[in-house]
Motif scaffolding. Structure first.
Motif, PDB file in Angstrom:
ATOM      1  N   TRP A 120      33.819  28.088  36.145  1.00  0.00           N
ATOM      2  CA  TRP A 120      33.850  29.541  35.822  1.00  0.00           C
ATOM      3  C   TRP A 120      33.246  30.487  36.892  1.00  0.00           C
ATOM      4  CZ3 TRP A 120      30.828  33.854  35.096  1.00  0.00           C
ATOM      5  CH2 TRP A 120      31.268  34.996  34.684  1.00  0.00           C
ATOM      6  N   VAL A 121      31.976  29.812  37.476  1.00  0.00           N
ATOM      7  CA  VAL A 121      31.096  30.285  38.521  1.00  0.00           C
ATOM      8  C   VAL A 121      31.964  30.550  39.919  1.00  0.00           C
ATOM      9  CG1 VAL A 121      29.187  30.154  40.219  1.00  0.00           C
ATOM     10  CG2 VAL A 121      28.954  29.924  37.582  1.00  0.00           C
ATOM     11  N   LEU A 122      32.663  29.295  40.076  1.00  0.00           N
ATOM     12  CA  LEU A 122      33.305  29.320  41.400  1.00  0.00           C
ATOM     13  C   LEU A 122      34.436  30.152  41.365  1.00  0.00           C
ATOM     14  CD1 LEU A 122      32.830  27.781  44.032  1.00  0.00           C
ATOM     15  CD2 LEU A 122      31.276  27.295  42.350  1.00  0.00           C
ATOM     16  N   MET A 123      35.461  29.988  39.845  1.00  0.00           N
ATOM     17  CA  MET A 123      36.576  30.781  40.025  1.00  0.00           C
ATOM     18  C   MET A 123      36.287  32.530  40.114  1.00  0.00           C
ATOM     19  SD  MET A 123      38.627  31.401  36.140  1.00  0.00           S
ATOM     20  CE  MET A 123      37.105  32.534  35.573  1.00  0.00           C
ATOM     21  N   THR A 124      35.147  33.009  39.443  1.00  0.00           N
ATOM     22  CA  THR A 124      34.916  34.182  39.565  1.00  0.00           C
ATOM     23  C   THR A 124      34.497  34.625  41.073  1.00  0.00           C
ATOM     24  OG1 THR A 124      32.479  34.067  38.691  1.00  0.00           O
ATOM     25  CG2 THR A 124      34.271  34.660  37.034  1.00  0.00           C
ATOM     26  N   LEU A 125      33.776  33.841  41.608  1.00  0.00           N
ATOM     27  CA  LEU A 125      33.147  34.319  43.111  1.00  0.00           C
ATOM     28  C   LEU A 125      34.654  34.059  44.029  1.00  0.00           C
ATOM     29  CD1 LEU A 125      31.239  34.151  45.331  1.00  0.00           C
ATOM     30  CD2 LEU A 125      30.738  31.934  45.229  1.00  0.00           C
ATOM     31  N   LEU A 126      35.503  33.004  43.753  1.00  0.00           N
ATOM     32  CA  LEU A 126      36.498  32.860  44.748  1.00  0.00           C
ATOM     33  C   LEU A 126      37.643  34.077  44.362  1.00  0.00           C
ATOM     34  CD1 LEU A 126      37.506  29.094  44.483  1.00  0.00           C
ATOM     35  CD2 LEU A 126      36.703  30.580  46.557  1.00  0.00           C
ATOM     36  N   ALA A 127      37.612  34.639  42.975  1.00  0.00           N
ATOM     37  CA  ALA A 127      38.411  35.704  42.575  1.00  0.00           C
ATOM     38  C   ALA A 127      37.879  37.117  43.305  1.00  0.00           C
ATOM     39  CB  ALA A 127      38.498  35.924  41.195  1.00  0.00           C
ATOM     40  N   HIS A 128      36.935  37.108  43.403  1.00  0.00           N
ATOM     41  CA  HIS A 128      36.232  38.246  44.362  1.00  0.00           C
ATOM     42  C   HIS A 128      36.336  38.193  45.488  1.00  0.00           C
ATOM     43  CE1 HIS A 128      33.376  41.662  44.831  1.00  0.00           C
ATOM     44  NE2 HIS A 128      32.860  40.745  45.917  1.00  0.00           N
ATOM     45  N   ASN A 129      36.094  36.983  46.222  1.00  0.00           N
ATOM     46  CA  ASN A 129      36.200  37.011  47.709  1.00  0.00           C
ATOM     47  C   ASN A 129      37.738  37.009  48.145  1.00  0.00           C
ATOM     48  OD1 ASN A 129      33.642  36.354  48.018  1.00  0.00           O
ATOM     49  ND2 ASN A 129      33.781  34.420  48.631  1.00  0.00           N
ATOM     50  N   HIS A 130      38.614  36.571  47.478  1.00  0.00           N
ATOM     51  CA  HIS A 130      40.036  36.455  47.671  1.00  0.00           C
ATOM     52  C   HIS A 130      40.758  37.701  47.073  1.00  0.00           C
ATOM     53  CE1 HIS A 130      40.187  32.700  50.101  1.00  0.00           C
ATOM     54  NE2 HIS A 130      39.119  32.601  49.279  1.00  0.00           N
ATOM     55  N   LEU A 131      40.016  38.546  46.639  1.00  0.00           N
ATOM     56  CA  LEU A 131      40.754  39.881  46.095  1.00  0.00           C
ATOM     57  C   LEU A 131      41.798  39.728  44.836  1.00  0.00           C
ATOM     58  CD1 LEU A 131      41.011  41.648  49.432  1.00  0.00           C
ATOM     59  CD2 LEU A 131      38.887  42.057  47.981  1.00  0.00           C
ATOM     60  N   LEU A 132      41.408  38.776  44.161  1.00  0.00           N
ATOM     61  CA  LEU A 132      42.539  38.466  43.209  1.00  0.00           C
ATOM     62  C   LEU A 132      42.839  39.718  42.242  1.00  0.00           C
ATOM     63  CD1 LEU A 132      44.313  36.258  41.845  1.00  0.00           C
ATOM     64  CD2 LEU A 132      42.325  35.684  40.534  1.00  0.00           C
ATOM     65  N   PRO A 133      41.981  40.310  41.843  1.00  0.00           N
ATOM     66  CA  PRO A 133      42.535  41.556  41.139  1.00  0.00           C
ATOM     67  C   PRO A 133      43.276  42.517  41.771  1.00  0.00           C
ATOM     68  CG  PRO A 133      40.020  41.358  40.880  1.00  0.00           C
ATOM     69  CD  PRO A 133      40.403  40.361  41.888  1.00  0.00           C
ATOM     70  N   ARG A 134      43.122  42.778  43.222  1.00  0.00           N
ATOM     71  CA  ARG A 134      43.995  43.600  44.009  1.00  0.00           C
ATOM     72  C   ARG A 134      45.399  42.785  44.012  1.00  0.00           C
ATOM     73  NH1 ARG A 134      45.452  48.063  45.569  1.00  0.00           N
ATOM     74  NH2 ARG A 134      45.286  48.797  47.850  1.00  0.00           N
ATOM     75  N   MET A 135      45.433  41.446  44.238  1.00  0.00           N
ATOM     76  CA  MET A 135      46.756  40.918  44.332  1.00  0.00           C
ATOM     77  C   MET A 135      47.427  41.095  42.911  1.00  0.00           C
ATOM     78  SD  MET A 135      46.248  37.377  46.541  1.00  0.00           S
ATOM     79  CE  MET A 135      45.057  36.641  45.435  1.00  0.00           C
ATOM     80  N   TYR A 136      46.436  40.940  42.021  1.00  0.00           N
ATOM     81  CA  TYR A 136      47.416  41.190  40.515  1.00  0.00           C
ATOM     82  C   TYR A 136      47.956  42.530  40.297  1.00  0.00           C
ATOM     83  CZ  TYR A 136      48.269  40.078  35.380  1.00  0.00           C
ATOM     84  OH  TYR A 136      48.529  40.419  34.299  1.00  0.00           O
ATOM     85  N   GLU A 137      47.292  43.425  40.701  1.00  0.00           N
ATOM     86  CA  GLU A 137      47.800  44.878  40.744  1.00  0.00           C
ATOM     87  C   GLU A 137      48.995  45.067  41.447  1.00  0.00           C
ATOM     88  OE1 GLU A 137      46.895  47.640  38.964  1.00  0.00           O
ATOM     89  OE2 GLU A 137      45.501  46.084  37.837  1.00  0.00           O
ATOM     90  N   PHE A 138      49.077  44.358  42.659  1.00  0.00           N
ATOM     91  CA  PHE A 138      50.193  44.434  43.625  1.00  0.00           C
ATOM     92  C   PHE A 138      51.490  43.925  42.475  1.00  0.00           C
ATOM     93  CE2 PHE A 138      47.809  44.131  47.707  1.00  0.00           C
ATOM     94  CZ  PHE A 138      47.504  45.496  47.603  1.00  0.00           C
ATOM     95  N   GLN A 139      51.360  42.803  42.034  1.00  0.00           N
ATOM     96  CA  GLN A 139      52.199  41.921  41.367  1.00  0.00           C
ATOM     97  C   GLN A 139      52.749  42.715  39.982  1.00  0.00           C
ATOM     98  OE1 GLN A 139      50.960  37.995  39.801  1.00  0.00           O
ATOM     99  NE2 GLN A 139      52.417  38.136  38.141  1.00  0.00           N
TER     100      GLN A 139
END
Length: 362
Positions: A120-139
């Protein structure tokens, strides 16, 4: 020859019994009578609601109790010799008469959470680093934005970044293991300084193939509960700070404005998977708004559940989860493995593992 004392194992838990649990217990511990009582999770005071769920007479003959929150009045459990709590922390029962007024050994499920929480820690860290919320908004908007955004060119991978693990217990050690595998430098902090290789070993329950049994992963160790020692640790150019320490009187509001200002040097990312009260929450919100921290991932808050109108929800660059990072399909199985280990040790007169030190609060 004296007749052996009857043994009864009573489980009072807010989760269904694992398949074949009763059969396995009878095979491994035939001397014990076994009873399992399932109840729905209840956030009320344990002593106040336990009698609504378990009749007091059920506790009379119990010699071993397995529970999460439900503890009887000491007067209702005259034969109780061991309590196994299905959580890593015991702050939720620290004011119960069983904890404060008896010497009944209490053991915890420390060690079962490491793999799940580290992911979970690495998931949230990677999601933040790789702008996952931004990508999901695009999708969701059906946008192919590769040519129209430059923000992804600022993504920095984890190689060479330093992660500070504040609280190097079983969870912290697995976080260290997976972080090291991602190319990060790991430094550790413990309440009690660990100055020798022997002191740095993990003597508790370890999921096979995980953690840091010999304490060799950190490039540096720090320790102490005084502010000077803590600030010295935070000043070590930390890129990511993970909180994985127990809540006690000494750790409540351990991190506030002064600590966040130190972390601003590297604009650190903060992850809290321990207890919400360890952070001064208004100070955290201000640090995020000022940009002192580049973001935060919180699996715990103060209070819980977090009220809908709490300003923490709208703090910038934050991810909030409802205290679920340690939940998983293997939780119950591993917790009962610890119980099995301790029942076997108890029968042989050997030292138990994961025993709570009441004077320390964990």
């Amino acid at each position: 020859m004296a007749t052996p004392k009857p043994e009864k194992l009573l489980c009072v838990l807010p989760l269904p019994a694992p398949p074949n649990l009763e059969q396995q217990m009878k095979e491994k511990h035939p001397e014990m009578d076994f009873e399992y009582i399932f109840h729905r999770f209840d956030t009320r005071n344990a002593l106040a609601c336990v009698k609504d769920i378990v009749p007091p007479e059920k506790f009379q003959s119990a010699t071993v109790l397995v529970t999460l929150t439900m503890l009887p009045d000491p007067a209702d459990c005259p034969n109780l010799e061991l309590i196994h709590v299905f959580s890593a922390g015991t702050n939720h029962i620290a004011n119960h008469p069983i904890f404060t007024n008896t010497k009944i050994p209490i053991c915890t499920a420390t060690g079962v959470h490491g793999p799940q929480i580290a992911e979970w820690v690495l998931m949230t860290l990677l999601a933040h680093n790789h702008l996952l919320p931004r990508m999901y908004e695009f999708q969701k908007k059906h946008l192919w934005e590769r040519e129209r955004t430059m923000e992804f060119h600022r993504v920095r991978d984890l190689v060479g970044q330093r992660i500070g693990v504040l609280g190097y217990g079983s969870i912290g050690r697995q976080i260290a293991r997976v972080s090291k595998a991602m190319g990060m430098d790991v430094i550790a902090y413990t309440a009690t300084p660990k100055k020798t290789p022997e002191a740095r070993q993990d003597s508790g329950y370890i999921v096979p193939g995980t953690g840091d049994p010999d304490g060799s992963i950190p490039s540096a160790w720090f320790g102490g509960l005084d502010k000077d020692s803590l600030h010295n640790f935070l000043e070590q150019d930390i890129d990511v700070l993970v909180l994985s320490l127990p809540l006690t009187a000494k750790t409540r509001h351990l991190l506030g404005e002064a600590e966040f200002e130190i972390l601003a040097k590297k604009q650190a990312f903060l992850v809290n998977i321990s207890r919400g009260e360890i952070i001064d929450q208004p100070d955290l919100i201000r640090a995020l708004e000022k940009g002192s921290l580049r973001g935060a991932a919180l699996d715990v808050t103060d209070p819980e559940p977090l009220p809908k109108d709490d300003p923490l929800w709208d703090a910038p660059n934050i991810l909030i989860a409802p205290h679920i990072s340690g939940v998983g399909s293997a939780y119950s199985e591993r917790a009962f493995q610890i119980l099995d280990i301790n029942l076997t040790r108890r029968a042989k007169g050997e030292k138990l593992i994961n025993v709570v030190q009441r004077e320390r609060g964990y």
